[in-house]
Design a protein around this motif. Structure first.
Motif, mmCIF file in Angstrom:
data_model
loop_
_atom_site.group_PDB
_atom_site.id
_atom_site.type_symbol
_atom_site.label_atom_id
_atom_site.label_comp_id
_atom_site.label_asym_id
_atom_site.label_seq_id
_atom_site.Cartn_x
_atom_site.Cartn_y
_atom_site.Cartn_z
ATOM 1 N N HIS A 1 15.727 -29.727 -48.742
ATOM 2 C CA HIS A 1 15.116 -28.936 -47.855
ATOM 3 C C HIS A 1 14.509 -27.860 -48.675
ATOM 4 O O HIS A 1 13.405 -27.415 -48.593
ATOM 5 C CB HIS A 1 15.979 -28.451 -46.748
ATOM 6 C CG HIS A 1 15.346 -27.601 -45.900
ATOM 7 N ND1 HIS A 1 13.985 -27.406 -45.526
ATOM 8 C CD2 HIS A 1 15.933 -26.218 -45.715
ATOM 9 C CE1 HIS A 1 13.847 -26.485 -45.101
ATOM 10 N NE2 HIS A 1 14.860 -25.685 -45.020
ATOM 11 N N LYS B 1 4.283 -20.621 -39.064
ATOM 12 C CA LYS B 1 4.661 -22.280 -39.132
ATOM 13 C C LYS B 1 4.495 -23.043 -37.922
ATOM 14 O O LYS B 1 4.462 -22.462 -36.782
ATOM 15 C CB LYS B 1 6.348 -22.301 -39.776
ATOM 16 C CG LYS B 1 7.108 -21.554 -38.723
ATOM 17 C CD LYS B 1 8.542 -21.908 -39.204
ATOM 18 C CE LYS B 1 8.665 -20.651 -40.202
ATOM 19 N NZ LYS B 1 8.814 -19.188 -39.812
ATOM 20 N N TRP C 1 4.673 -23.931 -43.608
ATOM 21 C CA TRP C 1 4.846 -22.413 -43.527
ATOM 22 C C TRP C 1 4.226 -21.908 -44.743
ATOM 23 O O TRP C 1 4.808 -21.977 -45.830
ATOM 24 C CB TRP C 1 6.137 -21.908 -43.285
ATOM 25 C CG TRP C 1 6.257 -20.440 -42.866
ATOM 26 C CD1 TRP C 1 5.178 -19.907 -42.543
ATOM 27 C CD2 TRP C 1 7.411 -19.577 -43.097
ATOM 28 N NE1 TRP C 1 5.631 -18.458 -42.260
ATOM 29 C CE2 TRP C 1 7.040 -18.344 -42.791
ATOM 30 C CE3 TRP C 1 8.641 -19.786 -43.621
ATOM 31 C CZ2 TRP C 1 7.607 -17.352 -42.906
ATOM 32 C CZ3 TRP C 1 9.515 -18.767 -43.968
ATOM 33 C CH2 TRP C 1 9.114 -17.545 -43.496
ATOM 34 N N ALA D 1 10.074 -25.302 -43.665
ATOM 35 C CA ALA D 1 10.743 -24.187 -42.906
ATOM 36 C C ALA D 1 11.692 -24.818 -41.807
ATOM 37 O O ALA D 1 12.061 -24.251 -40.851
ATOM 38 C CB ALA D 1 9.940 -23.156 -42.212
ATOM 39 N N GLU D 2 11.798 -26.299 -41.698
ATOM 40 C CA GLU D 2 12.920 -26.872 -40.978
ATOM 41 C C GLU D 2 13.770 -27.592 -41.618
ATOM 42 O O GLU D 2 13.325 -28.539 -42.648
ATOM 43 C CB GLU D 2 12.051 -27.647 -39.863
ATOM 44 C CG GLU D 2 13.108 -28.245 -38.733
ATOM 45 C CD GLU D 2 13.655 -26.870 -38.022
ATOM 46 O OE1 GLU D 2 14.538 -26.687 -38.078
ATOM 47 O OE2 GLU D 2 12.651 -26.531 -37.131
ATOM 48 N N TYR D 3 15.160 -27.369 -41.620
ATOM 49 C CA TYR D 3 15.922 -28.118 -42.259
ATOM 50 C C TYR D 3 15.932 -29.740 -42.198
ATOM 51 O O TYR D 3 15.725 -30.130 -41.130
ATOM 52 C CB TYR D 3 17.542 -27.652 -42.044
ATOM 53 C CG TYR D 3 18.540 -28.699 -42.774
ATOM 54 C CD1 TYR D 3 18.863 -28.561 -43.879
ATOM 55 C CD2 TYR D 3 19.301 -29.519 -42.046
ATOM 56 C CE1 TYR D 3 19.497 -29.380 -44.704
ATOM 57 C CE2 TYR D 3 20.320 -30.357 -42.664
ATOM 58 C CZ TYR D 3 20.379 -30.157 -44.014
ATOM 59 O OH TYR D 3 21.450 -30.735 -44.582
ATOM 60 N N GLY E 1 4.545 -21.630 -50.217
ATOM 61 C CA GLY E 1 5.230 -21.702 -48.866
ATOM 62 C C GLY E 1 6.270 -22.526 -49.122
ATOM 63 O O GLY E 1 6.580 -23.041 -50.033
ATOM 64 N N ASN E 2 7.144 -22.714 -47.899
ATOM 65 C CA ASN E 2 8.100 -23.639 -47.907
ATOM 66 C C ASN E 2 8.326 -24.514 -46.837
ATOM 67 O O ASN E 2 7.612 -24.071 -45.786
ATOM 68 C CB ASN E 2 9.643 -22.729 -48.054
ATOM 69 C CG ASN E 2 9.930 -22.253 -49.412
ATOM 70 O OD1 ASN E 2 9.143 -21.472 -50.135
ATOM 71 N ND2 ASN E 2 11.106 -22.801 -49.823
ATOM 72 N N ASP F 1 5.844 -26.943 -36.750
ATOM 73 C CA ASP F 1 6.745 -28.061 -37.049
ATOM 74 C C ASP F 1 6.020 -29.450 -37.500
ATOM 75 O O ASP F 1 4.654 -29.677 -36.634
ATOM 76 C CB ASP F 1 7.686 -27.975 -36.066
ATOM 77 C CG ASP F 1 8.608 -27.147 -36.111
ATOM 78 O OD1 ASP F 1 8.772 -26.209 -36.922
ATOM 79 O OD2 ASP F 1 9.641 -27.022 -35.192
#
Lengths: 557, 387
Positions: free
Chosen positions: B266, B233, B226, B259-261, B256-257, B235
């Motif tokens: 994370h 984003k 993302w 974005a799903e744990y 960005g990061n 997955d």
């Protein structure tokens, strides 16, 4: 039940004191006692999970904070989410349904009293099992490791390769146990409402509250098996060498998401419809008017019950489904906004032209209406799949579902507690403390969750234990943390209110709110047998007919 | 500088107290907290009397950009700089306008009703007229929302199709993005380039489009890619291939990061997308294609490095180091940051990272290798030559 089955010497029971009183609660199969125990469970676990949330907000209040290490933070949000959904939201439904459904339909008890008691104890055992992982669970960091996979526990993070030890198993088994409890409640509510209604109460005259509880029960019975099946498959993966979700052996990570959300989306309606049920009882009484468009309300609830089964993949817009699938789920998601809108309009229609009384139960309902309206609208935004690609798994989503579950379900819960507390205990809660509780909670709620929308739109993902300065998130997070502390104070005031009012609250009488449904026709608290005599039920508001013989409802229905 | 006592966290025993002398270092974009700690005041003096230097925390204020590079650190979805994010922003205006109008109307009616129909002293003991409903009104507030939903759905369907089913032009830059527990690997099939955590793509302004088409894969658990200013984003899921495309209109570094744990770290699985001008991108590719520099000045250090366990996880192309578990180090020093965007990349921070990776990013999968001072110095002096 025990005291009915064989004669007991009252004096010897009194001499035994507290142990005997506790024993009575442990062995009880009375729906009212079970309802109260479910409610105590709800409130206790709400406070526990709430304090976990306050700890998380403390960590996130400033960037680069090192107050809570990452592994502990990850356990906090996992246990917070799991508790709030399975050990606050579900027992809340069970508490309301158990206490009120038999009283509202003029029944002596639930259809299956012993099963009912079993359901409560197995649910409580599930909750205790989850928390015992804090002592006995084993994970990457050794003993005392609670689950840290998130409340929707996406595969393959839950597989043994990535979650060694037993902490994930505690999570799986706690939820399976709570699922057994919820299934039992659902069966029981349905059977009670169908079979045990008093004379004259046709389905059309059944209170809206009971209708909504039936819809929730239907949803639980359809949706929960998917979750339980998923959990069993996960256990098989972990211990019996299966590969359902084990991607390293060709399993499918997305399959878990389908199983989970096929349960998970109806679940959010399972959590909110009991809230709708409270609102639909309280708003008419405090507006002094019958529910506007009752049949449309029933229709809308049933419609939500069905449509909610076909929207689950809107949690998965970002997993790479085909454009056709994304379009379908976007459309079905927005469609569910229609019956939800009908509900809000009908509550508005009920207040329109009434004489609205602003007692504490009604204040919480008003808070609910505004907050749920916003939650519904941010829900539409998230249903727009391309916008969801930006917003999903960001703080915007965190804000959205806390608006529905906190601003919605919990405000309705508090409204319900203030409304029915007099019935269950015979005493009124303090209005002064109640108003402090309400206004502080509103202030804290908005301080906490309003800024999170903006942090999310500035790219802040959820479930991060820390963040660097300079990305535009600092101010929003600080305000949010201040709000969480404010909410904590509000909840403490509520706890004080309950404790004080139990001892010296004003005596309520049978019908303190001048209400119209059957539960107000008996004593407060009701005797074990509920009703000595039942009024004749000829309309949806039997007590209105009794109080206004010159203008009864049945003339118009 | 600070002196303090704290409970001993190493031994986790009651009564074990640690004294610390802390030193703070603060540069423009980096803060380091380090200190000497000595355990063993109290009951455990003998067991834990070792004195050690520990790096306690390193954090980033805002990692460095090369001079002349714009940093897009704030992922504001309303300031999009690529077509996918622009399309979403434009759609969001429609949705926000409709939802805003609904809010104003409904909240306005609610407020009006609460005020207008409140209980007054005059009507306190009189019940209002009992109204049970109205079919016309019910139909109205069913049909109107259905029409609104229809409009939004049509607009949504159009954007979904335009973004998801976009065809790939011949000049597209192809990148394979591989998510790992807690870092990103970027492979450029056909260009023979492998790098980590900082993805370089060329700018793609309207009229001179050269979009990047990404294939997303995961080496372990589910992640999500993302960069809010460039696109929504998508997955990153193991055992599955996902796709997305980016056509940044401006050069610079985009943050960005994940974005799903995806587990312990994370939060620090950060993404940087470096958007270069067409020439800079070609230069970067040409440089990254080269095998690692073999600087004769550090040949001894290199031999020492290649003899250590580092090579089981890391690759340095052109040497015998060919591990696949960790980031490719062939051109390590060409990257701006370390630890998946957590700290700036300098000889000093490489020293800190290799010495105590767990102190900087607790729980990450690079173990503390327990190198002695000489080994640490050799590793760092070799790694700092890998430009």
């Amino acid at each position: 039940m025990a005291s009915v089955a064989y004669p007991v010497d009252e004096r010897s029971v009194k001499a035994l004191g507290l142990p005997s009183a506790l024993h009575e609660w442990v062995i009880t199969v009375d729906h009212k006692r079970l309802g109260i125990m479910y409610m105590i469970m709800t409130l206790v676990f709400f406070m526990i999970a709430g304090s976990l949330a306050v700890a998380m907000r403390a960590q996130l209040s400033i960037p680069n904070n090192t107050l809570i290490p990452p592994e502990v933070f990850n356990r906090l949000f996992t246990v917070h989410g799991t508790t709030m959904v399975f050990f606050v939201g579900m027992p809340f439904f069970a508490a309301l349904a158990n206490y009120l459904v038999p009283l509202m339909i003029g029944a002596r008890d639930m259809a299956f009293p012993r099963l009912n008691a079993f359901g409560f104890w197995i649910t409580l055992f599930g909750a205790i099992l989850l928390y015992s992982s804090y002592i006995a669970g084993e994970g990457l960091a050794g003993h005392g490791t609670a689950p840290d996979v998130g409340w929707f526990a996406y595969a393959p993070l839950t597989e043994r390769a990535f979650s060694r030890g037993t902490s994930t198993d505690y999570w799986i088994l706690a939820i399976v146990l709570s699922g057994i409890g919820s299934t039992i409640t659902a069966i029981n509510v349905f059977a009670t409402a169908i079979c045990l209604r008093t004379k004259g109460m046709t389905l059309a005259k059944m209170p809206l509250f009971v209708w909504m509880m039936c819809v929730v029960s239907f949803q639980i019975l359809v949706a929960l098996p998917a979750l339980t099946a998923g959990q069993v498959m996960l256990l098989m993966d972990r211990y019996l060498g299966a590969h359902f979700f084990d991607t390293q052996a060709g399993g499918d990570a997305v399959l878990w998401q389908h199983f989970f959300w096929f349960f998970g989306h109806p679940e959010v309606y399972i959590l909110i419809i009991p809230g709708f049920a409270c609102i639909s009882e309280i708003v008419p009484v405090f507006s002094r008017k019958p529910m506007f468009g009752r049949i449309a309300m029933i229709g809308a609830t049933v419609a939500i019950g069905f449509i909610s089964l076909s929207v689950w993949a809107h949690h998965m817009f970002a997993v790479g489904m085909s454009s056709q699938a994304n379009t379908f789920f976007a459309a079905s998601t927005m469609l569910i906004g229609v019956p939800t809108g009908i509900k809000i309009f009908n509550w508005l229609g009920t207040m329109w032209g009434g004489h609205i009384r602003f007692d504490t139960p009604m204040l919480f309902c008003i808070g609910f209406l505004f907050q749920f309206l916003i939650a519904g609208l941010t829900g539409i935004m998230l249903g727009v799949a391309p916008l969801d690609w930006q917003l999903t798994d960001s703080y915007f989503v965190v804000a959205h579902f806390h608006y529905t579950l906190m601003g919605g379900t919990l405000f309705a819960l508090f409204g319900g507690v203030y409304y029915w507390f007099p019935k269950a205990t015979g005493r009124m809660l303090s209005e002064t403390l109640g108003k402090w509780h309400f206004w502080l909670l509103v202030l804290g709620f908005h301080l906490t969750f309003d800024p999170q929308h903006f942090a999310g739109m500035l790219g802040m993902p959820r479930r991060i234990y820390t963040y660097a300065a300079g990305r535009g998130w600092e101010g929003y997070n600080l305000v949010s943390s201040v709000g969480a502390a404010t909410q904590g104070i509000a909840i403490l005031i509520f706890a004080i209110n309950v404790i004080l009012s139990l001892r010296r609250g004003r005596v309520a009488g049978n019908d303190p709110w001048d209400a119209w449904s059957l539960e107000w026709a008996t004593t407060s608290p009701p005797a074990e047998y509920n009703f000595e005599t039942l009024p004749e039920v000829r309309s949806t508001r039997p007590l209105w007919d009794l109080k206004h013989p010159e203008d009864p409802d049945w003339k118009f229905e | 500088m600070l002196f303090r006592f704290r409970p001993c966290r190493v031994h986790r025993k009651i009564g074990c107290v640690r004294s610390e002398v802390l030193v703070f270092y603060k540069a423009t974009n980096l803060k380091i907290k380090a200190g000497f700690t000595r355990c063993g005041l109290g009951a455990h003096r003998k067991e834990c009397s070792s004195m050690s230097f520990r790096l306690l925390a390193v954090w980033l204020v805002l990692a460095s950009a090369l001079p002349g590079q714009t940093v897009h650190a704030i992922g504001d979805i309303f300031k999009p700089l690529a077509s996918p994010a622009l399309a979403v922003r434009d759609l969001s205006y429609l949705v926000f306008a409709i939802c805003g109008a609904i809010f104003v109307i409904v909240a306005g009616l609610l407020t009006y009703a609460l005020f207008r129909f409140r209980r007054r002293a005059s009507n306190d003991h009189v019940e209002p007229p009992q109204v049970y409903g109205s079919n016309q009104i019910e139909i109205a507030w069913t049909v109107i929302p259905i029409l609104i939903v229809f409009v939004i759905t049509m607009a949504t369907a159009r954007v979904i199709a335009a973004l998801q089913d976009k065809s790939q032009p011949a000049n597209a830059v192809l990148v394979t993005v591989i998510g790992h527990q807690w870092w990103w690997e970027f492979r450029y099939p056909g260009l023979n380039v492998v790098t980590a955590n900082e993805m370089h793509i060329p700018v793609s302004p309207p009229g001179k489009e050269r979009p990047a088409f990404l294939t997303l894969e995961s080496a372990d658990v589910a992640h999500s890619f993302w960069i809010p200013q460039l696109s929504g984003k998508t997955d990153v899921i193991p055992n599955r291939e996902n796709h997305m495309w980016l056509d940044p209109h401006e050069t610079g570094i985009y943050y960005g990061n994940c974005a799903e744990y995806c587990g312990t770290q994370h939060a620090n699985m950060l993404i940087r997308v470096v958007v270069d001008s067409a020439e800079d991108f070609d230069k970067w590719v040409a440089q990254q294609k080269q095998p690692a520099i073999a600087d004769p000045k550090v040949s001894q250090a290199r031999d020492a490095f290649l003899g250590m366990a580092c090579v089981t996880c890391h690759t340095v192309r052109g040497t015998t180091a060919n591990g696949k578990f960790g980031p490719d180090l062939t051109h390590l020093m060409s990257r701006g940051t370390l630890a998946s965007g957590m700290i700036p990349n300098t000889a000093g921070t490489v020293f800190a990272w290799v010495g105590h990776p767990q102190a900087i990013k607790p729980g990450n999968l690079m173990p503390d290798m327990q190198l002695n001072d000489k080994e640490l110095e050799q590793v760092v002096s070799y790694l700092s030559t890998l430009r």
